[in-house]
Motif scaffolding. Structure first.
Motif, PDB file in Angstrom:
ATOM      1  N   ARG A 131      18.384 -17.126 -39.207  1.00 27.07           N
ATOM      2  CA  ARG A 131      17.994 -15.609 -38.568  1.00 27.07           C
ATOM      3  C   ARG A 131      18.353 -16.100 -37.047  1.00 27.07           C
ATOM      4  NH1 ARG A 131      13.270 -15.789 -40.196  1.00 27.07           N
ATOM      5  NH2 ARG A 131      13.633 -14.830 -42.142  1.00 27.07           N
ATOM      6  N   LEU A 132      17.825 -17.258 -36.500  1.00 28.23           N
ATOM      7  CA  LEU A 132      17.848 -17.578 -35.113  1.00 28.23           C
ATOM      8  C   LEU A 132      19.471 -17.380 -34.699  1.00 28.23           C
ATOM      9  CD1 LEU A 132      16.766 -18.263 -32.414  1.00 28.23           C
ATOM     10  CD2 LEU A 132      16.816 -20.543 -33.156  1.00 28.23           C
ATOM     11  N   VAL A 133      20.113 -18.125 -35.419  1.00 27.48           N
ATOM     12  CA  VAL A 133      21.714 -18.458 -34.930  1.00 27.48           C
ATOM     13  C   VAL A 133      22.272 -17.023 -35.128  1.00 27.48           C
ATOM     14  CG1 VAL A 133      23.870 -19.411 -35.865  1.00 27.48           C
ATOM     15  CG2 VAL A 133      21.562 -20.815 -35.693  1.00 27.48           C
ATOM     16  N   GLY A 134      21.845 -16.173 -36.251  1.00 19.46           N
ATOM     17  CA  GLY A 134      22.553 -14.960 -36.725  1.00 19.46           C
ATOM     18  C   GLY A 134      22.226 -13.934 -35.548  1.00 19.46           C
ATOM     19  N   THR A 135      20.922 -13.792 -34.909  1.00 21.54           N
ATOM     20  CA  THR A 135      20.636 -13.053 -34.098  1.00 21.54           C
ATOM     21  C   THR A 135      21.443 -13.379 -32.520  1.00 21.54           C
ATOM     22  OG1 THR A 135      18.487 -12.724 -34.688  1.00 21.54           O
ATOM     23  CG2 THR A 135      18.723 -12.220 -32.577  1.00 21.54           C
ATOM     24  N   ILE A 136      21.502 -14.895 -32.145  1.00 23.10           N
ATOM     25  CA  ILE A 136      22.155 -15.240 -31.124  1.00 23.10           C
ATOM     26  C   ILE A 136      23.616 -14.649 -31.261  1.00 23.10           C
ATOM     27  CG2 ILE A 136      23.112 -17.102 -29.727  1.00 23.10           C
ATOM     28  CD1 ILE A 136      20.453 -18.582 -30.586  1.00 23.10           C
ATOM     29  N   LEU A 137      24.371 -14.954 -32.301  1.00 24.22           N
ATOM     30  CA  LEU A 137      25.726 -14.693 -32.569  1.00 24.22           C
ATOM     31  C   LEU A 137      25.905 -13.045 -32.482  1.00 24.22           C
ATOM     32  CD1 LEU A 137      26.889 -17.172 -35.027  1.00 24.22           C
ATOM     33  CD2 LEU A 137      27.275 -17.245 -32.590  1.00 24.22           C
ATOM     34  N   ASN A 138      24.890 -12.319 -33.092  1.00 17.63           N
ATOM     35  CA  ASN A 138      25.448 -10.913 -33.135  1.00 17.63           C
ATOM     36  C   ASN A 138      24.921 -10.291 -31.788  1.00 17.63           C
ATOM     37  OD1 ASN A 138      23.775 -10.906 -36.402  1.00 17.63           O
ATOM     38  ND2 ASN A 138      25.828 -10.141 -35.904  1.00 17.63           N
ATOM     39  N   ASP A 139      24.074 -10.895 -30.903  1.00 13.36           N
ATOM     40  CA  ASP A 139      24.131 -10.267 -29.517  1.00 13.36           C
ATOM     41  C   ASP A 139      25.100 -10.560 -28.773  1.00 13.36           C
ATOM     42  OD1 ASP A 139      21.446  -9.395 -30.468  1.00 13.36           O
ATOM     43  OD2 ASP A 139      20.357 -10.978 -29.265  1.00 13.36           O
ATOM     44  N   ALA A 140      25.832 -11.688 -29.138  1.00 14.77           N
ATOM     45  CA  ALA A 140      27.004 -11.935 -28.313  1.00 14.77           C
ATOM     46  C   ALA A 140      28.616 -11.210 -28.781  1.00 14.77           C
ATOM     47  CB  ALA A 140      27.314 -13.351 -28.349  1.00 14.77           C
ATOM     48  N   GLY A 141      28.169 -10.479 -29.657  1.00 15.82           N
ATOM     49  CA  GLY A 141      29.443  -9.651 -30.417  1.00 15.82           C
ATOM     50  C   GLY A 141      30.038 -10.407 -31.341  1.00 15.82           C
ATOM     51  N   PHE A 142      29.573 -11.295 -32.250  1.00 21.14           N
ATOM     52  CA  PHE A 142      30.192 -11.955 -33.350  1.00 21.14           C
ATOM     53  C   PHE A 142      29.610 -10.859 -34.400  1.00 21.14           C
ATOM     54  CE2 PHE A 142      30.399 -15.441 -30.250  1.00 21.14           C
ATOM     55  CZ  PHE A 142      31.785 -15.459 -30.080  1.00 21.14           C
ATOM     56  N   ASP A 143      30.417 -10.959 -35.562  1.00 22.97           N
ATOM     57  CA  ASP A 143      30.087 -10.416 -37.037  1.00 22.97           C
ATOM     58  C   ASP A 143      29.470 -11.969 -37.581  1.00 22.97           C
ATOM     59  OD1 ASP A 143      29.540  -9.125 -39.107  1.00 22.97           O
ATOM     60  OD2 ASP A 143      31.709  -8.976 -39.704  1.00 22.97           O
ATOM     61  N   VAL A 144      28.372 -11.909 -38.458  1.00 19.67           N
ATOM     62  CA  VAL A 144      27.915 -13.020 -38.958  1.00 19.67           C
ATOM     63  C   VAL A 144      27.684 -12.812 -40.487  1.00 19.67           C
ATOM     64  CG1 VAL A 144      25.812 -14.530 -39.144  1.00 19.67           C
ATOM     65  CG2 VAL A 144      26.563 -13.771 -36.899  1.00 19.67           C
ATOM     66  N   CYS A 145      27.930 -13.876 -41.578  1.00 22.20           N
ATOM     67  CA  CYS A 145      27.501 -13.661 -42.481  1.00 22.20           C
ATOM     68  C   CYS A 145      26.664 -15.203 -42.793  1.00 22.20           C
ATOM     69  CB  CYS A 145      28.578 -13.697 -43.630  1.00 22.20           C
ATOM     70  SG  CYS A 145      30.041 -14.842 -43.563  1.00 22.20           S
ATOM     71  N   GLU A 146      25.979 -15.181 -43.990  1.00 26.70           N
ATOM     72  CA  GLU A 146      25.192 -16.463 -44.162  1.00 26.70           C
ATOM     73  C   GLU A 146      25.322 -17.152 -45.687  1.00 26.70           C
ATOM     74  OE1 GLU A 146      20.975 -15.421 -43.634  1.00 26.70           O
ATOM     75  OE2 GLU A 146      21.563 -14.752 -41.532  1.00 26.70           O
ATOM     76  N   ALA A 147      24.950 -18.482 -45.714  1.00 28.88           N
ATOM     77  CA  ALA A 147      25.001 -19.317 -46.990  1.00 28.88           C
ATOM     78  C   ALA A 147      23.961 -20.202 -46.728  1.00 28.88           C
ATOM     79  CB  ALA A 147      26.192 -19.745 -47.168  1.00 28.88           C
ATOM     80  N   ALA A 148      23.280 -20.350 -48.006  1.00 27.61           N
ATOM     81  CA  ALA A 148      21.985 -21.337 -47.836  1.00 27.61           C
ATOM     82  C   ALA A 148      22.363 -22.914 -48.274  1.00 27.61           C
ATOM     83  CB  ALA A 148      20.912 -20.812 -48.760  1.00 27.61           C
ATOM     84  N   GLU A 149      23.417 -23.031 -48.505  1.00 27.01           N
ATOM     85  CA  GLU A 149      24.084 -24.420 -49.171  1.00 27.01           C
ATOM     86  C   GLU A 149      25.515 -24.354 -49.255  1.00 27.01           C
ATOM     87  OE1 GLU A 149      25.123 -25.251 -52.110  1.00 27.01           O
ATOM     88  OE2 GLU A 149      24.869 -23.396 -53.208  1.00 27.01           O
TER      89      GLU A 149
END
Length: 225
Positions: A15-33
């Motif tokens: 969530r933290l990394v995603g917020t940083i990247l979204n705020d910087a203009g990047f599109d983000v997807c996630e995986a838990a492993e």
């Protein structure tokens, strides 16, 4: 817009990394492993991965090894609490491009990501400039000031690989596997000999770059300003 895959079993970190990247203009997807991350790579056009080492099912190192079989040039940044030099060596050996330890500053994370994406853009090009040299992978030619220079194929491939990632340390295993092949059974000194020949052929004071030996890791090409 660049799309970045964040791989970490800690939902708060994602969530933290995603917020940083979204705020910087990047599109983000996630995986838990790692296994889930490999599926995400198949289903999405990913430009860069931010990966933790310690995860269940498939850890970050195994993810790197598997991802590199099919995505050889995609940037991978390890973001982990493990700060030991052994972990860094193992990460680079498994195919990671950069390494950042937790806790981290948002600004440094973004700087490293942007630098990796810039290198990736260079790699996707067929012609690169290395100091005074122009290196064309379509015609396998090296030239300086319009004059074409003769260079053996393996030296060309090694020069192009190092020159595609200026300022980045490439591990010995990575260079050997990608240039001589994973089944190479020759002497490990072969790589050192070819690096030595490139240094002799292109002295730094004339051509504006140097190839540095990074102890226990591999080699890094640096352009001299």
């Amino acid at each position: 817009m660049n799309k970045i895959l964040v791989v970490d079993d800690d939902a708060n970190i994602r969530r933290l990394v995603g917020t940083i990247l979204n705020d910087a203009g990047f599109d983000v997807c996630e995986a838990a492993e790692g296994r889930d991350a490999l599926i995400k790579l198949d289903d999405n056009k990913i430009d860069l991965c931010v990966v933790d080492i310690m995860m269940p099912n498939m850890d970050g190192l195994d993810f790197c090894r598997n991802a590199r079989k099919y995505y050889k040039d995609m940037p991978i940044l390890m973001l982990t609490a493990k700060s030991e030099i052994g972990s860094k060596i193992e990460s680079y050996g498994s195919g990671a491009d950069d390494y950042l330890t937790k806790p981290f500053e948002a600004e440094e994370l973004l700087l490293r990501i942007r630098a990796l994406l810039k290198r990736y853009k260079i790699v996707s090009q067929q012609t690169i400039a290395i100091g005074a040299l122009n290196v064309d992978s379509n015609s396998y030619t090296v030239s300086v000031g319009g004059e074409r220079l003769s260079i053996p194929l393996r030296e060309f491939e090694l020069l192009f690989k190092l020159g595609s990632f200026p300022g980045k340390t490439l591990s010995r295993n990575q260079l050997i596997e990608e240039i001589w092949g994973i089944d190479f059974d020759g002497n490990e000194r072969t790589l050192d000999v070819h690096v030595g020949r490139l240094r002799d052929r292109f002295p730094s004071e004339r051509f504006g770059f140097q190839i540095l030996t990074i102890r226990s890791l591999g080699y890094r090409l640096e352009v001299i300003s």
